[in-house]
Motif scaffolding. Sequence first.
Motif, short mmCIF file in Angstrom:
data_model
loop_
_atom_site.label_atom_id
_atom_site.label_comp_id
_atom_site.label_asym_id
_atom_site.label_seq_id
_atom_site.Cartn_x
_atom_site.Cartn_y
_atom_site.Cartn_z
N SER A 1 20.72 -2.28 27.89
CA SER A 1 20.85 -2.73 29.38
C SER A 1 21.82 -1.99 30.20
O SER A 1 22.57 -2.49 31.05
N GLY A 2 22.09 -0.69 30.18
CA GLY A 2 23.02 0.21 30.83
C GLY A 2 24.43 0.08 30.21
O GLY A 2 25.08 0.84 30.82
N HIS A 3 24.71 -0.69 29.36
CA HIS A 3 26.03 -0.96 28.73
C HIS A 3 26.38 0.14 27.55
O HIS A 3 25.33 -0.12 26.54
N ARG A 4 27.20 0.83 27.43
CA ARG A 4 27.60 1.83 26.31
C ARG A 4 28.04 1.16 25.09
O ARG A 4 29.10 0.37 25.33
N PHE A 5 27.61 1.37 23.91
CA PHE A 5 28.07 1.11 22.76
C PHE A 5 28.13 2.11 21.74
O PHE A 5 27.37 3.09 21.82
N ARG A 6 28.79 2.01 20.95
CA ARG A 6 28.98 2.84 19.71
C ARG A 6 28.67 2.43 18.71
O ARG A 6 28.58 1.06 18.20
N VAL A 7 27.69 3.06 17.77
CA VAL A 7 26.92 2.09 16.53
C VAL A 7 28.02 2.42 15.29
O VAL A 7 28.38 3.36 14.93
N ALA A 8 28.27 1.24 15.28
CA ALA A 8 29.34 0.84 13.96
C ALA A 8 28.77 1.09 12.84
O ALA A 8 29.65 1.21 11.67
N GLY A 9 27.56 0.66 12.77
CA GLY A 9 27.30 0.65 11.27
C GLY A 9 25.41 0.57 11.06
O GLY A 9 24.89 0.00 12.10
N ILE A 10 24.85 0.14 10.03
CA ILE A 10 23.73 0.06 9.80
C ILE A 10 23.39 -0.83 8.89
O ILE A 10 24.11 -0.75 7.73
N ALA A 11 22.50 -1.83 8.92
CA ALA A 11 22.48 -3.05 7.75
C ALA A 11 21.10 -3.26 7.43
O ALA A 11 20.29 -2.90 8.32
N VAL A 12 21.04 -4.08 6.59
CA VAL A 12 19.68 -4.67 6.11
C VAL A 12 19.82 -6.13 6.02
O VAL A 12 20.91 -6.78 5.82
N SER A 13 18.68 -6.92 6.11
CA SER A 13 18.81 -8.21 6.31
C SER A 13 17.50 -8.87 5.92
O SER A 13 16.65 -8.21 6.28
N ALA A 14 17.45 -10.14 5.45
CA ALA A 14 16.30 -10.94 4.92
C ALA A 14 16.16 -12.02 5.97
O ALA A 14 15.21 -12.80 5.66
N GLY A 15 16.82 -12.06 6.83
CA GLY A 15 16.58 -13.10 7.92
C GLY A 15 15.57 -12.69 9.11
O GLY A 15 15.44 -13.46 9.96
N ARG A 16 15.10 -11.67 9.09
CA ARG A 16 13.96 -10.99 9.83
C ARG A 16 13.29 -10.00 9.36
O ARG A 16 13.75 -9.41 8.48
N VAL A 17 11.98 -9.96 9.29
CA VAL A 17 11.25 -9.14 8.79
C VAL A 17 11.62 -7.44 9.46
O VAL A 17 11.72 -7.48 10.57
N PRO A 18 11.65 -6.52 8.52
CA PRO A 18 11.97 -5.34 9.16
C PRO A 18 11.09 -4.72 10.04
O PRO A 18 9.99 -5.00 10.06
N TYR A 19 11.64 -3.64 10.82
CA TYR A 19 10.80 -2.78 11.85
C TYR A 19 9.89 -2.01 11.08
O TYR A 19 10.30 -1.53 9.88
N PRO A 20 8.79 -1.46 11.35
CA PRO A 20 8.11 -2.21 12.58
C PRO A 20 6.93 -3.31 12.38
O PRO A 20 6.29 -3.67 13.26
N SER A 21 7.07 -3.76 11.18
CA SER A 21 6.45 -5.08 10.96
C SER A 21 6.76 -6.19 11.90
O SER A 21 6.07 -6.90 12.16
N SER A 22 7.90 -6.22 12.20
CA SER A 22 8.27 -7.00 13.35
C SER A 22 8.94 -6.41 14.51
O SER A 22 9.90 -5.37 14.35
N THR A 23 8.52 -6.69 15.48
CA THR A 23 9.01 -5.76 16.83
C THR A 23 9.47 -6.79 17.89
O THR A 23 8.94 -7.92 17.94
N PRO A 24 10.42 -6.45 18.66
CA PRO A 24 11.01 -5.18 18.83
C PRO A 24 12.18 -5.24 17.73
O PRO A 24 12.39 -6.08 17.00
N GLY A 25 12.74 -4.06 17.59
CA GLY A 25 13.96 -3.76 16.39
C GLY A 25 14.68 -4.53 16.82
O GLY A 25 15.18 -5.06 17.87
N LEU A 26 15.76 -4.98 15.52
CA LEU A 26 16.94 -5.78 15.65
C LEU A 26 18.24 -5.07 15.92
O LEU A 26 18.37 -4.05 15.13
#
Length: 576
Positions: free
Chosen positions: A153-178
Motif C-alpha cells: 500500500s505504498g509503504h516500503r518494507f524489507r523482506v525479513a524472511g520466508i516461512a511456512v504455516s498450517a494456519g492457512r492454506v498455502p498459495y495459490p490454493s488460498s488467495t490472496p497470498g499471505l
Amino acid sequence: MSVLTLVARLALRDLRHRRAEAFLLLIAIAATTTTLTLGLAVRGVADRPWDRTRAATAGPDAVATGDRAASLTPLAHAPGVTASAGPYPALSAALGVRDIRVDASVQGRDTAPGAVDRPQVTAGSWVRRGGAVIERAFAGALRVRPGEEITISGHRFRVAGIAVSAGRVPYPSSTPGLIWVTRADLRRIGAPTSQVMPLRLADPADAPAFAAAHRGVRSWQDMGAYATAELHLVDSALLTGTWALALLGVACVAVLVGGRLADQTRRVGLLKAVGASPRFVAVVLLAEHVLLALAATAVGLLAGRAAAPLLVRPSSGLLPAGSPHLTVASALVVALVAVAVAGAATVYPAIRGARTSTVRALSGPRRTPRRSPWLIALSARLPVPFLLGVRVAARRPRRVILATASLALTVAMVVAAIALHGDIARKDARLAGPGFVPGADNPVTEQVSQVVLALTVALLALAAVNAVLIAWATSLDTQRFTSLARTLGATPRQVTAGLSAAQLLPALGASLLGIPLGLAIYYAARTAGGAAGSILIPYARLPLVVPGTLLVVAALTALPIRVVCRRPVARVLAAD
C-alpha cells in the motif's frame, strides 16, 4: 540333468532365439510394474506434508475469523478449546515487487511466537519493525528472497524472511497470498478489516463439529484437504493408470503368447515326440514368460523407486515429509502382479498348445476355416480389401474382442487426459485474477499434469506395442489364407489393405466406445481425488479422437503387415 535345469535351459534358449518378441514382452510387463511401484511408493503419503507442517508450526486445530476482536474472544473460552493465540489483525493491501502488482493478505503478528500457530521460518528471520515475512509458496510465485524490497500500500518494507504455516492454506490454493508484519507496521499500512484467532482443541478430531457449530471457524481437516489436493489427485491418477496399464499388459502378453505358441506348434510336437509330457511342455512355455516377468519386476522396481520422489513433491507452502520408500512386502506385491499378468495370459494358450496331439503339432498349424453363410453373403459384394478384412476379423472373434477392449481402454485414458487438461486450463485461467501473481505457474496443477502426461505416454507406448503385436499375430495366422488369395488374383496391395482393414474395424469400435468410457473414468478419478465443482470438458476436441485413433492404428500396423505379406507365395504354401 534335473527337471528344473532342463526347463530353465529350454526357456532361455527360446528367449535367445526370439529376442525381439522377448524385448516387447519385457516392455509390456515393465510398464505395468513401474506404475504399480509408483502407486505403492506414494500410497498414503498425500497427507504427510500437511501433518509434518502442522507438527513443526504448532498448527491450530481450528481458525476463527471475524470483523472485530471482541466477537472472537468468547471462542477462546468455548467448551473444548484448550489454547488460543491472537486475535491477529489483518487487512487486504496492494503488494508491489519490482514490476509486479498483486493483492495480498497482510496479518499483524507479535515479534515473540504465540502458543498456537507459530510459522516456521525457512529463510531469513521473523518479523521486525520494517521487515515483512512472506508465506513460502507466495514468495516462490513472486520470486523474492530475504533482503529484497517490497511495497505494501505504498509503504516500503524489507523482506525479513520466508516461512511456512498450517494456519492457512498455502498459495495459490488460498488467495490472496499471505504476508506477516508487526502489529505496529500493520497499523501504519491501514485500519484492520478482520481478525484471525488460531485455536487448539482438546480433541483435534472434533474440529469439523466445532467449526460447524461456530460461524467463521475453519477446521484443520478442511484446510489440509485443500492444501494436499494435488497429491491426492496424483495418488488417484496413479491408481487409475496402474489398473489401465495392468489390463493393457495382460492384453499384450496374451497376444504375444498366442502368436508365439502358434509359431511354436512344431516345437511343441518335437518336445512331445522325444518324450515330454503335456505338463512338462506347458511348464516350459510358462517358464519363459515367468522369467521375463521377474526381469520386468526388477526394471519396474528400479524405475519406480527413482521416479517416486518426483511425484510426491508437496506444495512449496508445506514441509516435505521425506522420500517415499518401498518395503519388502511392496516389492513382493509387484513381483506377484508381474507373474500373475504373465501367467494369466499364458496359462490357457500354453495348456491348449501342450494338449495338441504330437502328429498334428508336427504336421503344422493348419486349420479348416469355418464357413459362415451370413459372412459370405455380407462380404461378397464388398471390394476385395474390405472382403478380406471382414473375413479375417470374423474368423478370429476373440482377438477382435481383445483388440477392441485394449484400444478402448487406451482411448478412454486419452479422453480422460483431454478432460483433465480442460479442467487445468480453467484453473490456470483463475490465475489472472487480482489475487494471483501474473505469469506465475500453478504448482497445484503442474504436478498433476506431469503425472498424467507420464501415464499417457506409458499407455500409448503399451497400446502401440499391443497394436503391432496384434497385426503381427494376425498376419502370421493368415499367411496361407492371404497366399491363396494372391494365387487367385488378389494383388499384394489388396492383401495388405485387407489385413489393415481387419485392424481398423476394432479400432473404430474402440474409439467410439472409449469416449464415454474416458469421461466416466475421469469423473470417478476426480471424485476419488477429492475434487469438487463442475467439469469443463473440451467437447470440440473429442470428435478428433475417432480419426486420430484410426490413423495411428493404420500407421502402426502397416509395417508388420507389409513384412509378412512380402513373403513369396510359393514358400508359404510349401512350408510344413
